[in-house]
Design a protein around this motif. Structure first.
Motif, short mmCIF file in Angstrom:
data_model
loop_
_atom_site.label_atom_id
_atom_site.label_comp_id
_atom_site.label_asym_id
_atom_site.label_seq_id
_atom_site.Cartn_x
_atom_site.Cartn_y
_atom_site.Cartn_z
N GLY A 37 6.94 88.11 -68.14
CA GLY A 37 7.56 87.22 -69.12
C GLY A 37 7.96 85.90 -68.46
O GLY A 37 7.35 85.49 -67.46
N THR A 38 9.01 85.28 -69.02
CA THR A 38 9.46 84.01 -68.43
C THR A 38 10.81 84.16 -67.75
O THR A 38 11.25 83.27 -67.03
N GLN A 39 11.51 85.30 -68.04
CA GLN A 39 12.88 85.44 -67.54
C GLN A 39 12.94 86.19 -66.20
O GLN A 39 12.41 87.31 -66.09
N VAL A 40 13.60 85.57 -65.23
CA VAL A 40 13.70 86.16 -63.89
C VAL A 40 15.15 86.17 -63.45
O VAL A 40 15.83 85.13 -63.52
N LEU A 41 15.64 87.32 -63.00
CA LEU A 41 17.00 87.38 -62.43
C LEU A 41 16.87 87.71 -60.94
O LEU A 41 16.36 88.78 -60.58
N ILE A 42 17.31 86.78 -60.10
CA ILE A 42 17.31 87.05 -58.66
C ILE A 42 18.67 87.62 -58.29
O ILE A 42 19.71 87.02 -58.59
N VAL A 56 13.59 80.89 -52.32
CA VAL A 56 13.03 81.85 -53.27
C VAL A 56 13.11 81.28 -54.69
O VAL A 56 12.18 81.44 -55.49
N LYS A 57 14.20 80.57 -54.99
CA LYS A 57 14.32 79.96 -56.32
C LYS A 57 13.16 78.98 -56.57
O LYS A 57 12.58 78.93 -57.64
N LYS A 58 12.84 78.23 -55.54
CA LYS A 58 11.74 77.26 -55.63
C LYS A 58 10.41 77.98 -55.92
O LYS A 58 9.60 77.52 -56.72
N THR A 59 10.25 79.12 -55.28
CA THR A 59 9.01 79.88 -55.46
C THR A 59 8.88 80.37 -56.91
O THR A 59 7.79 80.50 -57.44
N PHE A 60 10.05 80.61 -57.56
CA PHE A 60 10.04 81.08 -58.95
C PHE A 60 10.30 79.93 -59.93
O PHE A 60 10.70 80.17 -61.06
N SER A 61 10.07 78.70 -59.49
CA SER A 61 10.50 77.56 -60.32
C SER A 61 9.73 77.44 -61.64
O SER A 61 10.17 76.72 -62.54
N ALA A 62 8.64 78.16 -61.77
CA ALA A 62 7.89 78.10 -63.04
C ALA A 62 8.58 78.95 -64.13
O ALA A 62 8.15 78.93 -65.29
N TYR A 63 9.64 79.68 -63.77
CA TYR A 63 10.28 80.61 -64.70
C TYR A 63 11.71 80.19 -65.02
O TYR A 63 12.29 79.34 -64.35
N VAL A 65 15.06 81.01 -64.39
CA VAL A 65 15.68 81.83 -63.34
C VAL A 65 17.21 81.85 -63.46
O VAL A 65 17.84 80.81 -63.59
N LYS A 66 17.78 83.03 -63.42
CA LYS A 66 19.24 83.21 -63.29
C LYS A 66 19.49 83.95 -61.98
O LYS A 66 18.59 84.62 -61.45
N VAL A 67 20.75 83.84 -61.50
CA VAL A 67 21.06 84.43 -60.19
C VAL A 67 22.34 85.26 -60.27
O VAL A 67 23.30 84.84 -60.94
N VAL A 68 22.36 86.40 -59.59
CA VAL A 68 23.61 87.15 -59.41
C VAL A 68 23.83 87.30 -57.91
O VAL A 68 22.92 87.71 -57.18
N ILE A 69 25.03 86.95 -57.45
CA ILE A 69 25.37 87.13 -56.03
C ILE A 69 26.40 88.25 -55.93
O ILE A 69 27.51 88.14 -56.44
N LEU A 70 26.01 89.31 -55.26
CA LEU A 70 26.92 90.46 -55.09
C LEU A 70 27.75 90.27 -53.82
O LEU A 70 27.31 89.58 -52.89
N PRO A 71 28.90 90.93 -53.75
CA PRO A 71 29.62 90.94 -52.46
C PRO A 71 28.78 91.72 -51.45
O PRO A 71 27.98 92.58 -51.84
N LEU A 100 13.38 91.50 -62.48
CA LEU A 100 14.49 91.39 -61.51
C LEU A 100 13.89 91.23 -60.12
O LEU A 100 12.85 91.85 -59.81
N VAL A 101 14.55 90.42 -59.29
CA VAL A 101 14.06 90.21 -57.93
C VAL A 101 15.20 90.56 -56.97
O VAL A 101 16.30 90.01 -57.09
#
Ligand code: NAD
Ligand code: GLY
Length: 366
Positions: A37-42, A56-63, A65-71, A100-101
């Motif tokens: 699809g078009t939705q990517v969560l890193i 990595v965000k740049k590599t997925f720049s065609a999509y 992209v949202k990001v989650v940073i865990l502790p 998901l990535v």
């Protein structure tokens, strides 16, 4: 770049590649075939994101992209933190075609994979492992999950990734202790079924510790090939896959007893492998020299081989009864038939197990 294939499913439609090499984080052509699809969560963590997220965000720049940073830490590998990923997916209204990535070590990989297994009953995910341990073991094979206070990795699912991208360059920023923890799992493959590789490790351990790129990529390739073969043969661990748990029954007990994060997983597995070797010796399957050889190899890799002093026989037994290999209250161990040949058994004398545990407890105060 080397490409290995994990062959899965009668029609091969769940098979997936493992890419191993350098400068792989910046190659959109590796990931494009696997994003439907078009939705990517890193998903990454607070240590790895500052190092590699931008790339990595740049590599997925065609999509989109949202990001989650865990502790960062094994102590956060739990249901509560998993919810952070579901919150992000729902807030962004991600649908079933999302991807998901996992960008990080085994903790991020196991949690992201489990989130992918659960979200809308299963969505795609890509593993980008950044520790040696994750590159040689946890990113391959589809075991995903989180810990419970009463047992390590007790809540989880089998859910295979679409592809694995192991960029050896990421290992240059890894702490020495973490590198050694990954080497424990590398040593495991040799001990369970590849004596030639064990001999190679004995000769080349110094190169791995110096982060020689050729030595590291060779060790990753041999390890991933072994894991891919075993997973292809027994995806859900009804047989041969259990051998990959050499040292883990003792090791998980050490991790649970000491509080998640205090012993690294690879460190606990290293001590567990030596204990499994010791028990195999007491059962007559290994010689003292064999056990010494394993001890030396772990020592060369700067890995611990003594369990904490407070862990006596009764304590080990209580914790090991919660192991995933336990059946009807019986503890199953991965032990040796001989060096380079492992087996699963619950046929052992508890007095011998007691001797093994006593022989491998650290001296009080250490
Ligand atoms: P980890 O994920 O905690 O990573 C170790 C540390 O290294 C963390 O602090 C992390 O932030 C940091 N880090 C990661 N990449 C880095 C980089 N490139 N540079 C600098 N720092 C970096 O631990 P791990 O050893 O990768 O994985 C252990 C976990 O994997 C355990 O939870 C274990 O249960 C699980 N595991 C799962 C499987 C499986 O088959 N799914 C197999 C083995 C282990
Ligand atoms: N690390 C054990 C397995 O993947 O089966």
């Amino acid at each position: 770049m080397k490409t290995l294939q994990v062959e899965l499913g009668e029609s091969g439609d769940r098979s997936y590649p493992i890419y191993i090499g350098q400068s792989l984080l910046t190659k959109p052509e590796l990931i494009e075939p696997y994003v439907i699809g078009t939705q990517v969560l890193i998903v990454s963590n607070e240590t790895v994101a500052p190092l590699y997220l931008d790339k990595v965000k740049k590599t997925f720049s065609a999509y989109d992209v949202k990001v989650v940073i865990l502790p960062d830490g094994e102590q956060y590998k739990n249901i509560d933190e998993l919810n952070t990923i579901f919150d992000a997916l729902l807030t962004a209204k991600f649908d079933r075609t999302c991807t998901l990535v996992a960008l990080g070590g085994g903790v991020v990989g196991d949690m992201t994979g489990f989130a992918a297994a659960c979200y809308q009953r299963g969505v795609n995910f890509i593993q980008i492992p950044t520790t040696l341990l994750a590159q040689v073991d946890s990113s391959v094979g589809g075991k995903t999950g989180v810990n419970h206070a009463k047992g390590k990795n007790m809540i989880g699912a089998f859910h295979q990734p679409q592809c694995v991208i192991a960029d050896c360059d990421t290992l240059n920023t890894l702490e020495d202790k973490q590198l050694s923890a990954g080497i424990a799992e590398v040593i495991k493959y040799g001990l369970i079924r590849d004596m030639d590789f064990t001999v190679w490790l004995e000769k080349n351990m110094h190169k791995l510790l110096e982060r020689d790129a050729d030595a590291l990529s060779y060790a990753i390739e041999v390890s991933c090939r072994c894991k891919a073969e075993i997973v292809a043969e027994d995806e859900k661990e009804s047989g041969v896959r259990a051998l990959l748990n050499l040292g883990h029954t003792f090791g998980h007990a050490i991790e649970t007893s000491t509080g998640y994060g205090n012993w690294l997983h690879g460190e606990a597995v290293a001590t567990g492998m030596l204990m499994a070797a010791d028990l195999s010796m007491r059962l007559g399957n290994l010689t003292e020299q064999d056990v010494e050889r394993i001890d030396n190899l772990l020592d060369m890799a700067m890995l611990p081989t003594r369990a904490p002093h407070h862990m006596d026989y009764d304590h080990f037994i209580e914790l090991m009864a919660v192991d995933k290999k336990a059946r009807a209250g019986k503890i199953n161990f991965v032990l040796f038939n001989k060096l380079g040949d492992a087996m699963v058994t619950n046929d052992f004398d508890h007095e011998l197990l007691r001797e093994t545990i006593e022989a491998h407890r650290a001296i009080d105060g250490q």
